[in-house]
Design a protein around this motif. Structure first.
Motif, PDB file in Angstrom:
ATOM      1  N   VAL A  39      30.787  40.503  37.205  1.00  0.00           N
ATOM      2  CA  VAL A  39      32.100  40.342  36.571  1.00  0.00           C
ATOM      3  C   VAL A  39      32.996  39.472  37.449  1.00  0.00           C
ATOM      4  CG1 VAL A  39      34.130  41.500  35.621  1.00  0.00           C
ATOM      5  CG2 VAL A  39      31.919  42.641  35.553  1.00  0.00           C
ATOM      6  N   GLN A  40      33.622  38.470  36.844  1.00  0.00           N
ATOM      7  CA  GLN A  40      34.644  37.670  37.529  1.00  0.00           C
ATOM      8  C   GLN A  40      35.999  38.014  36.927  1.00  0.00           C
ATOM      9  OE1 GLN A  40      33.837  33.507  38.362  1.00  0.00           O
ATOM     10  NE2 GLN A  40      35.936  32.953  37.788  1.00  0.00           N
ATOM     11  N   VAL A  41      36.901  38.538  37.738  1.00  0.00           N
ATOM     12  CA  VAL A  41      38.221  38.954  37.264  1.00  0.00           C
ATOM     13  C   VAL A  41      39.235  37.922  37.753  1.00  0.00           C
ATOM     14  CG1 VAL A  41      39.832  40.868  37.061  1.00  0.00           C
ATOM     15  CG2 VAL A  41      37.431  41.332  37.567  1.00  0.00           C
ATOM     16  N   TYR A  86      33.973  57.554  30.779  1.00  0.00           N
ATOM     17  CA  TYR A  86      33.380  56.361  31.372  1.00  0.00           C
ATOM     18  C   TYR A  86      34.196  55.888  32.571  1.00  0.00           C
ATOM     19  CZ  TYR A  86      30.999  56.013  26.815  1.00  0.00           C
ATOM     20  OH  TYR A  86      30.253  56.257  25.696  1.00  0.00           O
ATOM     21  N   VAL A  87      33.544  55.044  33.380  1.00  0.00           N
ATOM     22  CA  VAL A  87      34.237  54.326  34.443  1.00  0.00           C
ATOM     23  C   VAL A  87      33.829  52.861  34.334  1.00  0.00           C
ATOM     24  CG1 VAL A  87      32.414  54.750  36.140  1.00  0.00           C
ATOM     25  CG2 VAL A  87      34.731  54.201  36.914  1.00  0.00           C
ATOM     26  N   ALA A  88      34.776  51.964  34.593  1.00  0.00           N
ATOM     27  CA  ALA A  88      34.499  50.529  34.585  1.00  0.00           C
ATOM     28  C   ALA A  88      35.150  49.903  35.806  1.00  0.00           C
ATOM     29  CB  ALA A  88      35.031  49.879  33.310  1.00  0.00           C
ATOM     30  N   LEU A  89      34.499  48.896  36.380  1.00  0.00           N
ATOM     31  CA  LEU A  89      35.059  48.160  37.513  1.00  0.00           C
ATOM     32  C   LEU A  89      35.906  47.007  36.995  1.00  0.00           C
ATOM     33  CD1 LEU A  89      31.924  47.917  39.849  1.00  0.00           C
ATOM     34  CD2 LEU A  89      33.785  49.598  39.940  1.00  0.00           C
ATOM     35  N   SER A  90      37.043  46.789  37.639  1.00  0.00           N
ATOM     36  CA  SER A  90      37.913  45.664  37.292  1.00  0.00           C
ATOM     37  C   SER A  90      38.617  45.230  38.572  1.00  0.00           C
ATOM     38  CB  SER A  90      38.913  46.072  36.200  1.00  0.00           C
ATOM     39  OG  SER A  90      39.649  44.959  35.757  1.00  0.00           O
ATOM     40  N   GLY A  91      39.852  44.736  38.463  1.00  0.00           N
ATOM     41  CA  GLY A  91      40.593  44.329  39.650  1.00  0.00           C
ATOM     42  C   GLY A  91      41.526  43.181  39.372  1.00  0.00           C
ATOM     43  N   ASP A  92      41.724  42.347  40.381  1.00  0.00           N
ATOM     44  CA  ASP A  92      42.610  41.190  40.262  1.00  0.00           C
ATOM     45  C   ASP A  92      42.092  40.104  41.211  1.00  0.00           C
ATOM     46  OD1 ASP A  92      44.668  39.416  39.867  1.00  0.00           O
ATOM     47  OD2 ASP A  92      46.282  40.845  40.272  1.00  0.00           O
ATOM     48  N   GLN A  93      41.724  38.949  40.657  1.00  0.00           N
ATOM     49  CA  GLN A  93      41.262  37.786  41.408  1.00  0.00           C
ATOM     50  C   GLN A  93      40.142  38.152  42.390  1.00  0.00           C
ATOM     51  OE1 GLN A  93      43.902  34.730  42.636  1.00  0.00           O
ATOM     52  NE2 GLN A  93      45.560  35.370  41.281  1.00  0.00           N
ATOM     53  N   CYS A  94      39.082  38.698  41.813  1.00  0.00           N
ATOM     54  CA  CYS A  94      37.934  39.063  42.638  1.00  0.00           C
ATOM     55  C   CYS A  94      36.644  38.898  41.834  1.00  0.00           C
ATOM     56  CB  CYS A  94      38.061  40.490  43.169  1.00  0.00           C
ATOM     57  SG  CYS A  94      38.202  41.740  41.887  1.00  0.00           S
ATOM     58  N   ALA A  95      35.546  38.670  42.551  1.00  0.00           N
ATOM     59  CA  ALA A  95      34.225  38.541  41.936  1.00  0.00           C
ATOM     60  C   ALA A  95      33.394  39.757  42.317  1.00  0.00           C
ATOM     61  CB  ALA A  95      33.554  37.265  42.415  1.00  0.00           C
ATOM     62  N   LEU A  96      32.859  40.452  41.309  1.00  0.00           N
ATOM     63  CA  LEU A  96      32.093  41.677  41.519  1.00  0.00           C
ATOM     64  C   LEU A  96      30.641  41.407  41.139  1.00  0.00           C
ATOM     65  CD1 LEU A  96      34.637  44.114  39.802  1.00  0.00           C
ATOM     66  CD2 LEU A  96      34.574  43.408  42.193  1.00  0.00           C
ATOM     67  N   THR A  97      29.750  41.514  42.108  1.00  0.00           N
ATOM     68  CA  THR A  97      28.345  41.176  41.885  1.00  0.00           C
ATOM     69  C   THR A  97      27.429  42.294  42.379  1.00  0.00           C
ATOM     70  OG1 THR A  97      28.274  40.011  44.007  1.00  0.00           O
ATOM     71  CG2 THR A  97      28.781  38.697  42.052  1.00  0.00           C
ATOM     72  N   ASN A  98      26.151  42.208  41.946  1.00  0.00           N
ATOM     73  CA  ASN A  98      25.115  43.156  42.374  1.00  0.00           C
ATOM     74  C   ASN A  98      25.580  44.606  42.187  1.00  0.00           C
ATOM     75  OD1 ASN A  98      22.620  43.932  43.350  1.00  0.00           O
ATOM     76  ND2 ASN A  98      23.225  43.802  45.512  1.00  0.00           N
ATOM     77  N   ILE A  99      26.050  44.915  40.978  1.00  0.00           N
ATOM     78  CA  ILE A  99      26.564  46.257  40.671  1.00  0.00           C
ATOM     79  C   ILE A  99      25.380  47.172  40.370  1.00  0.00           C
ATOM     80  CG2 ILE A  99      28.107  47.595  39.201  1.00  0.00           C
ATOM     81  CD1 ILE A  99      29.512  44.901  38.505  1.00  0.00           C
ATOM     82  N   ARG A 100      25.210  48.193  41.212  1.00  0.00           N
ATOM     83  CA  ARG A 100      24.077  49.112  41.066  1.00  0.00           C
ATOM     84  C   ARG A 100      24.577  50.543  40.906  1.00  0.00           C
ATOM     85  NH1 ARG A 100      21.614  48.390  46.369  1.00  0.00           N
ATOM     86  NH2 ARG A 100      23.611  47.429  46.870  1.00  0.00           N
ATOM     87  N   ILE A 101      23.836  51.321  40.132  1.00  0.00           N
ATOM     88  CA  ILE A 101      24.227  52.699  39.818  1.00  0.00           C
ATOM     89  C   ILE A 101      23.142  53.634  40.327  1.00  0.00           C
ATOM     90  CG2 ILE A 101      24.865  54.307  37.980  1.00  0.00           C
ATOM     91  CD1 ILE A 101      25.389  51.625  36.301  1.00  0.00           C
ATOM     92  N   PHE A 102      23.542  54.621  41.129  1.00  0.00           N
ATOM     93  CA  PHE A 102      22.601  55.586  41.691  1.00  0.00           C
ATOM     94  C   PHE A 102      22.990  56.995  41.241  1.00  0.00           C
ATOM     95  CE2 PHE A 102      22.696  52.000  44.614  1.00  0.00           C
ATOM     96  CZ  PHE A 102      21.340  51.724  44.771  1.00  0.00           C
TER      97      PHE A 102
END
Length: 740
Positions: free
Chosen positions: A584-586, A721-737
Motif C-alpha cells: 500500500v502506498q499512502v 477488522y483491522v487495516a493499515l493506513s497512515g500518511d505519506q508512507c509506503a507499506l510493503t511486505n505485509i505478513r500476518i501471523f
C-alpha cells in the motif's frame, strides 16, 4: 417540614437554567402525573371502582415513580421519555379506557394526559410517531368498546360522573401547574438572559480594550474562547459547561490591561525584566476577576492558562491534573491561536506546522487529552478556516489585480483537488501600460501556506515548489513538472463575453488536468507531477493585464481515478515483494489503506514502512484502524470505525460506539527529529492483537514509542477488522501471523 424541603428542592431543580429545559420539563411533568395517579387511588375508592383497578393504578404509580427516579439519577431521561410514552399510549391509556367506563366515564378527559405528555416532552420525529400511535390506539379502543361493550367496565351513573369530575380536576391541575411553570420560567430566564447579556457585553468591551493594546492580536481573546468551547464540546462537556468555559476563556488575558503597551507591542526579543513583567499578567487577571461572584470560576482561566503540564509554567509551576481542567483547555486553545495569528515578526504559521508543534507539546506543554482534541479539530479543518481572519477580498486583498511587469502580482493559491474546481475571471488590458501585449497566465505550484513566494528564505521555509506557468494563449513554461501536454479543443464557449475566461482544474494522484476557455478558444493541459503526495495550487497572474470578478466553485463529487488520461508512468514506492496482502502506498492522510484483516486472538501483523520523499512531519507515519464493514473494507457498507492508532502515539475515537484506553510510553524516545529520520530511513514494524469477545488489546513499539490500546466495542459486529493506513508512507511486505 419534609414536604416543604421536598417542594423547595423540586422548585430549585425546575428553575435551574444550567439543566437542559427538556430534562426539567420531563421531571416536572412526571411529578404532576404521579400526583395525579396517586390522587386517582382515593378517587377510585370513593367511586367504588373494582379493587383490581385501584390496585393497578397504585402499582403503576409506584413503578412509574421508581423508573423516573432511576432515569433522573442515571441521566437517561432521553430514553425515559420515549419508554414512558410507549407505556402511556400502548398500555396505560387503553387500560384506563376499558376499566373506567369507556366513552361514558371519565376516559375522554384522562386521554388528554397522553396528548399533553407527547406534545410537551417528545420532539420532532418521535412526537409525530407517538401522536399518530395515540390516535390509532384510541380509535381502536373506541371501536372495540362500541361493538363489544361487555369488555368495558362501567359504573353507575354517579360513578361515571365522579370519575369524569376527578379526571377533569386532576388534568386541570396538571395543565395549571405546567402553565404556571412556563410563565415563571419565561420570567426567570428572561431576567437571566438580561443579566447574561449585560455580562457578555461588559466582558466583550473589556476584551476589546485589551486586544486593542496589541497591534497584532485583534480578536485573540474571542478566538481562544471559541476554540476552548469547541474543545470542551468534544470532551463531552454539557452545553452549560461549554458556555461557562467560553466566558472564562474570553477573559483569560484580562491581566494584560496592566502591562505597558510598549512591552506588549515590542517587535524584538524581550529583556529578562520585560519578560518578568509579562509574567505578572495571570496574577493580575485573577485579582481583577475574583470580585465577580456571579461566576466564581471566571478567574481560573486568567490565573492558570500559562501553567504547563510538565510543571515548567507560571505563575505557580503547577503540574498535570493539579492545573484546573479549564486552564488546561485554554492553554491548548491559546497556543493554537498564537501560532495561527499574524505577529509583528512573522505571518501565521502553516497549519501542518501548527499541528506538529501541538503534537510535540503533548505531555509537556499540554494535557494529552485536550491536545489530541485540538489535533482532531485541525484534521476536521482542511481549508484552514480556524485561524485569524484577514480582511482580504478575492485577489490577494484586492477586488481587482492590476499587473504590469511579468508576475508583479500573483493571487493567493487556489487548491486543486479531485473535485473539479471552476474559476471564472474577467481579464482586461492594464491601461497604464497601453500598447504592450496583455498576457494573463497562471502558475501551478506547491507551498505550505498555499501562496506564491520569491524570497529564497521563504521558499525554503515553506517548501515552495513550482511546477509550471501556463499562459492563457497556450504557451507553457515547465519547471518542476515531469511532463505537460497541451491540446486545442473545439468548440470555444461563445456564451462567454469578451474578456471572460473560465478555468477548470482537477487533480487525480500525480496528474492534473487544466482547461482554459473563453468565447474564442479552448485548450486543455495535462501535467504529470513528480509524485502523488504533492499539493497543487493555482496562482493567477500575467503581464500587463487586470484580473477582476473572480468566482470560484467546486463540485461536490470527486472524479473517477481514470478521469485524466495518463501521460507519464505512475511513480510508485511500493515496487517490492508483497506479503500475504498487497502493498500500500499512502500519498496523503488515509488516502489509501490495506485490505481489511479479520482480527483473531493472538494475531500479529508484520510489515515494512518507509516515509515518502515528501514526508517531513511527525505524523507522516503508519497507522492502523479497527473497524467493521459488510465487505471488510475501509468505508464499505455499514462502516463503523472503533479506533484509530498512529505509530507516533496519536489516537482518536471517531464514534461513540467504542471505549478506547490508550497507554503511550516514550521512556526510550530520542526526540521527534530522530523519529522523522527513523521514518525516512524505513523500518520493520509489528502490531499484536489479543481479542476476548468485544474487547481487543493491540500493542506496538517503534523507536522508543510503546503503544497499548484497549478497545471495548459497545455494539454487536459480525466481524471486526483491522487495516493499515497512515500518511505519506509506503507499506510493503505485509505478513500476518497467528500464535498457537
Amino acid at each position: 417540614m419534609i414536604i416543604k424541603k421536598l417542594y423547595t428542592g423540586i422548585k430549585k431543580y425546575v428553575f435551574d437554567s444550567t439543566i437542559e429545559i427538556r430534562e426539567r420539563m420531563f421531571i416536572l411533568f412526571s411529578i404532576t402525573v404521579l400526583l395525579a395517579l396517586f390522587a386517582a387511588v382515593p378517587a377510585g375508592l370513593i367511586m367504588r371502582e373494582p379493587i383490581s383497578a385501584t390496585v393497578s393504578t397504585f402499582v403503576g404509580a409506584l413503578l412509574f415513580s421508581l423508573y423516573v427516579g432511576y432515569a433522573a439519577k442515571k441521566r437517561q431521561t432521553d430514553r425515559a421519555r420515549i419508554v414512558i410514552s410507549f407505556v402511556l399510549v400502548f398500555a396505560f391509556l387503553p387500560a384506563m379506557f376499558f376499566t373506567n367506563g369507556g366513552a361514558q366515564g371519565g376516559t375522554p378527559t384522562w386521554l388528554l394526559l397522553g396528548t399533553i405528555y407527547i406534545t410537551l416532552i417528545l420532539e420532532k420525529t418521535w412526537k409525530k410517531i407517538m401522536l399518530v400511535c395515540e390516535v390509532v390506539i384510541m380509535t381502536a379502543c373506541w371501536i372495540v368498546g362500541f361493538y363489544f361493550p361487555h369488555l368495558v367496565t362501567e359504573y353507575s351513573r354517579a360513578g361515571n360522573y365522579f370519575d369524569s369530575l376527578a379526571g377533569l380536576f386532576i388534568v386541570s391541575a396538571i395543565v395549571g401547574t405546567l402553565m404556571s411553570f412556563q410563565v415563571n420560567l419565561f420570567r426567570k430566564e428572561e431576567a437571566q438572559k438580561n443579566v447574561q447579556r449585560l455580562f457578555a457585553q461588559t466582558a466583550t468591551a473589556l476584551v476589546n480594550a485589551i486586544d486593542k493594546k496589541d497591534e497584532y492580536t485583534h480578536g485573540h481573546s474571542s478566538r481562544v474562547a471559541e476554540y476552548s468551547k469547541k474543545i470542551a464540546q468534544h470532551a463531552g462537556k454539557t452545553p452549560s459547561e461549554c458556555e461557562e468555559i467560553f466566558y472564562i476563556a474570553l477573559l483569560h488575558d484580562v491581566g494584560k490591561i496592566g502591562i505597558p503597551k510598549s512591552i506588549i507591542n515590542k517587535g524584538g526579543n524581550l529583556t529578562n525584566d520585560e519578560y518578568e513583567i509579562i509574567k505578572r499578567h495571570p496574577v493580575m487577571g485573577a485579582q481583577i476577576l475574583q470580585s465577580i461572584t456571579e461566576y466564581p470560576f471566571i478567574s481560573i482561566g486568567a490565573h492558570f492558562h500559562h501553567e504547563r503540564y510538565d510543571g515548567k509554567g507560571y505563575p505557580m509551576g503547577l503540574k498535570g491534573s493539579d492545573i484546573p481542567e479549564i486552564a488546561r483547555i485554554i492553554a491548548v486553545a491559546d497556543a493554537y491561536d498564537a501560532m495561527t495569528s499574524k505577529r509583528s515578526y512573522r505571518n501565521a504559521i502553516p497549519q501542518n506546522d501548527v499541528r506538529e508543534e501541538i503534537i510535540k507539546g503533548i505531555g509537556t506543554q499540554f494535557d494529552p487529552k485536550f491536545a489530541n482534541i485540538m489535533i482532531h479539530l485541525i484534521d476536521l479543518d482542511p481549508k484552514y478556516e480556524m485561524k485569524e481572519n484577514e480582511d482580504t477580498k478575492d485577489l490577494s486583498g484586492k477586488s481587482e489585480m492590476a499587473i504590469g511587469t511579468h508576475r508583479e502580482y500573483v493571487a493567493e493559491g487556489i487548491v486543486v483537488q479531485q473535485n473539479i474546481t471552476s474559476i471564472e475571471i474577467k481579464v482586461t488590458e492594464n491601461k497604464t501600460n497601453s500598447g504592450r501585449k496583455s498576457a494573463p497566465s497562471l502558475i501551478l505550484f506547491d507551498s505550505l501556506d498555499g501562496r506564491y513566494h520569491t524570497a529564497e528564505t521563504e521558499k525554503k521555509k515553506l517548501l515552495y515548489f513550482e511546477y509550471a506557468e501556463i499562459s492563457f494563449d497556450g504557451h507553457v513554461a515547465v519547471y518542476g513538472a515531469r511532463k505537460i501536454e497541451t491540446t486545442w479543443k473545439e468548440p470555444p464557449l461563445p456564451e462567454l463575453d469578451t474578456g471572460i475566461y473560465r478555468l477548470e482544474a482537477v487533480k487525480v494522484k500525480d496528474h492534473v488536468l487544466l482547461r482554459v476557455m473563453n468565447s474564442a478558444k479552448t485548450f486543455e493541459a495535462i501535467m504529470a507531477l513528480p509524485d502523488s503526495s504533492r499539493f497543487v495550487y493555482i496562482g493567477l497572474t500575467g503581464t500587463n493585464c487586470c484580473i477582476s470578478n473572480l468566482k470560484i466553485e467546486k463540485s461536490k463529487e470527486k472524479v473517477s481515478t481514470d478521469y485524466i488520461p495518463r501521460i507519464a508512468e505512475e511513480i510508485s514506492y511500493i515496487k517490492a515483494p508483497a506479503g500475504n496482502i498487497p502493498n500500500v502506498q499512502v500519498d496523503g492522510y488515509r488516502t489509501d489503506s490495506s485490505v481489511g484483516i479479520p482480527i483473531r486472538d493472538g494475531m500479529k501483523i508484520v510489515f515494512h514502512t518507509k516515509a515518502l520523499p515528501t514526508a517531513r512531519l511527525v505524523w507522516h507515519c503508519p497507522s492502523y484502524v479497527i473497524f467493521y464493514s459488510k465487505d471488510g473494507t475501509i468505508s464499505g457498507k455499514d462502516y463503523q470505525e472503533y479506533s484509530l492508532v498512529r505509530l507516533d502515539g496519536e489516537n482518536w475515537e471517531t464514534e461513540k460506539i467504542a471505549e478506547n484506553t490508550f497507554l503511550v510510553n516514550k521512556q526510550d524516545f530520542l526526540g521527534w527529529d530522530s523519529w522523522k529520520a527513523f521514518n525516512t530511513e524505513g523500518y520493520d514494524s509489528s502490531v499484536s492483537f489479543h481479542k476476548q469477545g468485544n474487547e481487543i488489546v493491540s500493542t506496538t513499539e517503534n523507536f522508543g514509542i510503546s503503544i497499548r490500546c484497549t478497545t471495548v466495542i459497545k455494539c454487536d459486529a459480525p466481524e471486526i477488522y483491522v487495516a493499515l493506513s497512515g500518511d505519506q508512507c509506503a507499506l510493503t511486505n505485509i505478513r500476518i501471523f497467528q500464535e498457537g
